[in-house]
Design a protein around this motif. Structure first.
Motif, PDB file in Angstrom:
ATOM      1  N   ASN A  10       0.824  -1.212   0.000  1.00  0.00           N
ATOM      2  CA  ASN A  10       0.000   0.000   0.000  1.00  0.00           C
ATOM      3  C   ASN A  10       0.853   1.255   0.000  1.00  0.00           C
ATOM      4  OD1 ASN A  10      -1.813  -2.166   1.120  1.00  0.00           O
ATOM      5  ND2 ASN A  10      -3.235  -0.427   0.866  1.00  0.00           N
ATOM      6  N   SER A  11       1.840   1.245   0.857  1.00  0.00           N
ATOM      7  CA  SER A  11       2.654   2.433   0.990  1.00  0.00           C
ATOM      8  C   SER A  11       3.386   2.743  -0.313  1.00  0.00           C
ATOM      9  CB  SER A  11       3.634   2.213   2.142  1.00  0.00           C
ATOM     10  OG  SER A  11       4.771   2.980   1.968  1.00  0.00           O
ATOM     11  N   LEU A  12       3.959   1.725  -0.943  1.00  0.00           N
ATOM     12  CA  LEU A  12       4.710   1.955  -2.173  1.00  0.00           C
ATOM     13  C   LEU A  12       3.791   2.333  -3.331  1.00  0.00           C
ATOM     14  CD1 LEU A  12       7.375  -0.877  -1.868  1.00  0.00           C
ATOM     15  CD2 LEU A  12       7.643   1.567  -1.403  1.00  0.00           C
ATOM     16  N   ALA A  13       2.603   1.740  -3.379  1.00  0.00           N
ATOM     17  CA  ALA A  13       1.664   2.097  -4.445  1.00  0.00           C
ATOM     18  C   ALA A  13       1.273   3.574  -4.326  1.00  0.00           C
ATOM     19  CB  ALA A  13       0.427   1.209  -4.379  1.00  0.00           C
ATOM     20  N   HIS A  14       1.021   4.016  -3.084  1.00  0.00           N
ATOM     21  CA  HIS A  14       0.706   5.430  -2.899  1.00  0.00           C
ATOM     22  C   HIS A  14       1.852   6.317  -3.340  1.00  0.00           C
ATOM     23  CE1 HIS A  14      -2.863   4.410  -0.462  1.00  0.00           C
ATOM     24  NE2 HIS A  14      -3.248   5.640  -0.768  1.00  0.00           N
ATOM     25  N   ARG A  15       3.057   5.937  -2.916  1.00  0.00           N
ATOM     26  CA  ARG A  15       4.238   6.710  -3.302  1.00  0.00           C
ATOM     27  C   ARG A  15       4.327   6.850  -4.810  1.00  0.00           C
ATOM     28  NH1 ARG A  15       8.013   9.685  -0.333  1.00  0.00           N
ATOM     29  NH2 ARG A  15       7.260   9.338   1.774  1.00  0.00           N
ATOM     30  N   ALA A  16       4.203   5.712  -5.483  1.00  0.00           N
ATOM     31  CA  ALA A  16       4.320   5.701  -6.939  1.00  0.00           C
ATOM     32  C   ALA A  16       3.231   6.571  -7.557  1.00  0.00           C
ATOM     33  CB  ALA A  16       4.215   4.268  -7.462  1.00  0.00           C
ATOM     34  N   PHE A  17       2.043   6.471  -6.999  1.00  0.00           N
ATOM     35  CA  PHE A  17       0.909   7.221  -7.543  1.00  0.00           C
ATOM     36  C   PHE A  17       1.171   8.724  -7.508  1.00  0.00           C
ATOM     37  CE2 PHE A  17      -3.171   9.419  -6.911  1.00  0.00           C
ATOM     38  CZ  PHE A  17      -3.821   9.031  -8.067  1.00  0.00           C
ATOM     39  N   TYR A  18       1.679   9.187  -6.355  1.00  0.00           N
ATOM     40  CA  TYR A  18       1.891  10.630  -6.247  1.00  0.00           C
ATOM     41  C   TYR A  18       3.174  11.099  -6.927  1.00  0.00           C
ATOM     42  CZ  TYR A  18      -2.145  10.879  -3.251  1.00  0.00           C
ATOM     43  OH  TYR A  18      -3.432  10.817  -2.792  1.00  0.00           O
ATOM     44  N   ALA A  19       4.111  10.178  -7.121  1.00  0.00           N
ATOM     45  CA  ALA A  19       5.382  10.591  -7.724  1.00  0.00           C
ATOM     46  C   ALA A  19       5.300  10.704  -9.244  1.00  0.00           C
ATOM     47  CB  ALA A  19       6.482   9.588  -7.341  1.00  0.00           C
ATOM     48  N   LEU A  20       4.403   9.939  -9.852  1.00  0.00           N
ATOM     49  CA  LEU A  20       4.363   9.916 -11.319  1.00  0.00           C
ATOM     50  C   LEU A  20       3.136  10.640 -11.842  1.00  0.00           C
ATOM     51  CD1 LEU A  20       5.327   6.184 -11.991  1.00  0.00           C
ATOM     52  CD2 LEU A  20       6.778   8.194 -12.030  1.00  0.00           C
TER      53      LEU A  20
END
Length: 874
Positions: A10-20
């Motif tokens: 969950n944490s990494l998916a959120h990160r990726a979502f906001y970073a790209l």
DNA sequence: GTTCTCACG
DNA sequence: ACGTACGTGAGAACA
């Protein structure tokens, strides 16, 4: 020691979502989080090479923590609608990669990670946690490290216990205590009001835990003691919330977490669905190929000796049809050595390994001459031009090529530039390949060329492109090969002299600029120049780039009246460009064997059908200003007593426009035969031709160019230096006077939208998916290319036909003249001086009569001792 | 590898 | 309200 990597899904998916940025497939799925997560995952696997791997996800919105504290994570924003549907996609990717997903109803992924870590440590397995959440730091031990995202998705920080201490002043086991005291906004953990990060660390350094703080209130300042007395229970509850679960009801079986080979078929499938082109390409390289594996395929063999080769040649002659490819390992055919030749016929394929010894190699190659040079032996390859160059360099001829997968695929879709056979195998056969690294790879490649061609030829016929292929592009590849092999002679003495002169001038200029700036800086760095001009000298900012101040020529010209540096910089830029790209750049590409430069004409790069030229690019040699033109003086004939000739089409694109649009006025303009821009000016500005001033002509020229490019008022205004409103009036007036052009443009765009592609005179296609974009700018861009491509591309068709015709005429007339270069609308030849007259008429009529248009084609011819000092020939 | 700048048609 | 002429390739800086 075995290693386990566990990811916080969950944490990494959120990160990726906001970073790209919000990526989306053409079918409308959002994919940025999936993409970011997948690339992160692949990178970690590559770097860490773990023995065990798993990804943990949250399951259920209500967790056991809500039983203790109903407002847990109450302030957390709802997962965005664009992200939520990406979770199932991420899980699909994981399933295809055979990576286990850990989930447990009413537990967070964090808790599962905690449980896995505990189990792993018991078994003596080393652990790496990957997450965007610093809560994970509480699990860090000597045996367990944590990789936490710092910024975006590629900047990760690795924590050991010492690292945690160094950075935060507490030990990993104190993380929960720390949050108990300080609280956590994002999880809505209250902590103790009034205690922030500093105080929390200080307290924990003194008392180690929340409990001990509470037991030693007497040692605290009265204010702090009162605070802790009042909020003690809340601190303890906060600590419990922040503490990862200790008793998760799940049994970890490490056998299930073992790393496995991905299910490549499924993975390709999902990557295709998600349109992850780069990732597809990457796995292509990773997958062991199953075609013609040398150890199992009985049809395969490696040929090393002459008798073996003789047998093969007999077999090829009997079959009469085969695919082949010389191994070059990415090296230019102008310099690559002959090492391996892959050959495929029927269902069989072989690799011929050539000995290094020149004599033996020559003998082997000579044996092949019969089948390679024999026009009746049908051959297929991938990049006929490169194969022909390889053959000719080694004294072989190559005839009878009937298929070229690179050229064919490009004609089917000109957006594929220089496609590789691997790409085509995926696109046309749905087959992922990764050819062997040894000799056998060449055999596999040849077999694949044969298979792909069978599909391509059908497609070419279906799209009515077979004529373009067989009558134009394939024979043109022979002409281009000969041009490249011939090469162009350079006057090296002259270039060396220029290089010395430019160095000297640059030294002075640099010193002047530093003095004016009051300091030294990297003069080649636009960023540093920007700082000097706009921060130190406070000059006005004219224009910005994505990343900072723009310092391009347009800006520097505007700044020139305000300071001395900008004009010096303009001069500096001009000189460095000349020196590094042309004077020094060209010298470094002179072939030591021939003493000439041998460019590569790329036949499958441009979206419009033009050629391009690389290493060196001989299609952008300076011409527009005097200093630059000097470079052209260094281009000379390669034989004594010879001269150069340049033949260029006059206004070919506008003539093509006149023909395609059938606009009667534009056609009449050209039939008059006078200067086209003057006529355009007279027409749209409503003056007599004699009254067209230089300035009016200049504006009309701008309009004519604009029409070809897909005009906008903004672009025209900028180019001719009038207001946008003024430019808009010009355009309106143009379309009023040339209604056929207007109709042609509208019709072309309409048809492109309907069919999905535009076409040139010779039916060359360019697909334009941008026309259907929901983004207005992208769509507008698509419309401009829709109208430009038929014009630019038809002009390219025409000069290519002319090249073929002239090449043939030269051969038939046994002239010594050689065609050396093509620069989009001009051809450059070298010739013995005595061939000047016959050649001039041959070239002129070849170029002017190669196609019948509604307007005449006109060619200007010049000759001279070098490419600069040229004079017109009548 | 991407960005900026600049050379050409 | 926004960002624009079309098509390329190369060198240098910077991340």
């Amino acid at each position: 020691m075995k290693k386990l990597v566990i990811l916080d899904g969950n944490s990494l998916a959120h990160r990726a979502f906001y970073a790209l940025p919000l990526l989306r497939t053409t079918t409308g799925y959002f994919t940025n989080a999936v993409y970011g997560f997948t690339t992160m995952l692949q990178k970690i696997i590559r770097q860490e090479q773990p023995d065990y791997l798993a990804v943990a996800f949250d399951a259920g919105r209500i967790t056991f923590r809500h039983e203790e504290y109903a407002d847990y994570k109450a302030h957390r924003k709802a997962t965005p609608d664009e992200l939520r549907p990406q979770f199932p996609l991420i899980k699909k990717v994981l399933a295809a990669m055979r990576i286990p997903v850990l989930e447990l109803e009413s537990y967070e992924g964090d808790d599962l990670i905690s449980e896995v870590v505990r189990a792993a440590e018991k078994k003596g397995i080393q652990v790496l946690i990957v997450s965007g959440d610093r809560d994970m730091l509480q699990l860090v031990t000597e045996q367990t490290k944590a990789l936490i995202t710092r910024k975006g998705i590629s900047d990760l920080e690795c924590f050991t216990p010492e690292g945690v201490n160094e950075k935060y002043g507490i030990t990993p086991s104190q993380v929960a205590d720390y949050k108990g005291l300080k609280g956590d906004q994002s999880d809505n953990i209250p902590g103790v009001p009034g205690i922030g990060a500093k105080t929390a660390v200080k307290l924990l350094q003194q008392f180690h835990s929340v409990e001990e703080c509470l037991a030693n209130l007497d040692q605290l300042t009265p204010k702090m003691a009162a605070l802790l007395r009042e909020y003690g229970d809340q601190a303890l509850m906060s600590k419990r919330l922040a503490t990862l679960a200790q008793d998760v009801p799940v049994r970890i079986d490490f056998a299930d977490l073992k790393m496995e080979q991905p299910d490549y078929e499924a993975l390709i499938n999902i990557f295709q669905q998600l349109e992850f082109k780069l990732l597809l390409k990457n796995i292509q390289e990773e997958i062991p190929s199953d075609i013609a594996a040398p150890d199992e395929g009985e049809d395969f063999c490696l040929i090393k000796t002459k008798p073996e080769l003789v047998d093969l040649i007999e077999e090829l002659k009997e079959t009469g049809e085969f695919a082949f490819c010389f191994e070059r390992n990415g090296i230019s055919p102008h310099s690559a050595a002959v090492s391996v030749l892959g050959v495929a016929w029927g269902d069989s394929c072989v690799a011929i390994a050539f000995p290094e010894d020149a004599k033996q190699q020559g003998e082997m190659l000579a044996l092949l001459d019969e089948v390679l040079a024999g026009p009746d032996y049908v051959k297929f390859c991938h990049d006929a031009k490169a194969e022909l160059i390889m053959c000719r360099r080694h004294g072989l001829d190559l005839k009878g090529i009937k298929g070229d997968t690179m050229l064919g695929a490009y004609l089917l879709n000109s957006s594929l530039s220089n496609p590789e056979i691997e790409d085509l195998s995926l696109k046309y056969l749905d087959q992922v390949v990764n050819f062997a690294q040894d000799e056998t790879g060449a055999a596999q490649r040849a077999l694949m060329i044969k298979k792909v061609w069978a599909v391509l030829i059908e497609a070419l016929q279906r799209d009515d492109l077979a004529d373009l292929f067989y009558k134009l592009e394939l024979p043109l590849s022979v002409v281009l090969a000969e041009m490249e092999i011939q090469g162009v002679k350079l006057d090296l003495t002259r270039l060396e002299e220029m290089s010395r002169r430019l160095s000297k001038q640059l030294l002075t200029l640099t010193a002047d600029i530093y003095a004016l700036a009051g300091e030294g800086f990297n003069i080649n760095s636009p960023r540093q120049l920007g700082q000097i001009l706009f921060e130190k000298l406070k000059l006005p900012v004219i224009k910005r780039t994505k990343t900072g101040y723009s310092t391009d020529a347009e800006v520097l010209e505007k700044l020139a009246p305000l300071h001395e540096i900008p004009s010096k910089m303009l001069e500096y830029r001009q000189l460095t460009k000349l020196k590094s790209t042309y004077v020094d750049g060209l010298q470094s590409l002179v072939n030591t064997r021939t003493g000439k430069v041998h460019t590569t004409f790329n036949q499958t790069i441009t979206a419009t059908g033009r050629l391009s030229s690389t290493e060196p690019n001989l299609q952008n040699i300076p011409v527009r200003d005097e200093l630059g033109r000097e470079i052209r003086s260094a281009f000379i004939p390669s034989e004594p007593g010879w001269i150069l000739m340049a033949a260029d089409y006059s206004q070919i694109e506008l003539r093509v426009l006149a023909h395609m649009s059938r606009d009667s006025r534009l056609i009449a303009d050209f039939q008059h035969g006078e200067d086209i821009h003057t006529r355009t000016a007279a027409t749209i500005f409503g003056v007599a031709q004699e009254d067209v001033t230089a300035d009016l002509r200049r504006r009309a020229k701008g309009i004519n160019f604009g029409i070809i490019y897909g005009i906008t008022d903004y672009g025209l205004a900028r180019d001719v230096g009038v207001s946008r409103e003024e430019a808009a009036r010009y355009i309106e007036n143009y379309f009023l006077q040339y209604p056929g052009v207007k109709r042609f443009i509208e019709e072309t765009i309409r048809e492109a939208r309907e069919k999905g592609y535009v076409q040139t005179l010779l039916k060359r296609r360019r697909y334009l998916p941008d026309l259907l974009s929901s983004n207005r700018n992208v769509r507008a861009f698509g419309e401009r290319t829709a109208m430009n491509t038929p014009i630019q591309g038809s002009a390219a068709d025409i000069i290519k036909m002319a090249m073929l015709r002239i090449h043939k005429d030269l051969q038939e007339k046994s002239l010594k003249t050689r065609l050396l270069l093509q620069v989009h609308d001009e051809l450059i030849f070298e010739l013995p001086a005595e061939e000047l007259e016959p050649l001039a008429s041959l070239v002129r009529s070849g170029m002017e009569n190669v196609i019948e248009l509604a307007v005449p084609l006109k060619v200007g011819i010049e000759t001279g001792p070098n490419w600069n000092d040229m004079e017109g020939v009548e």
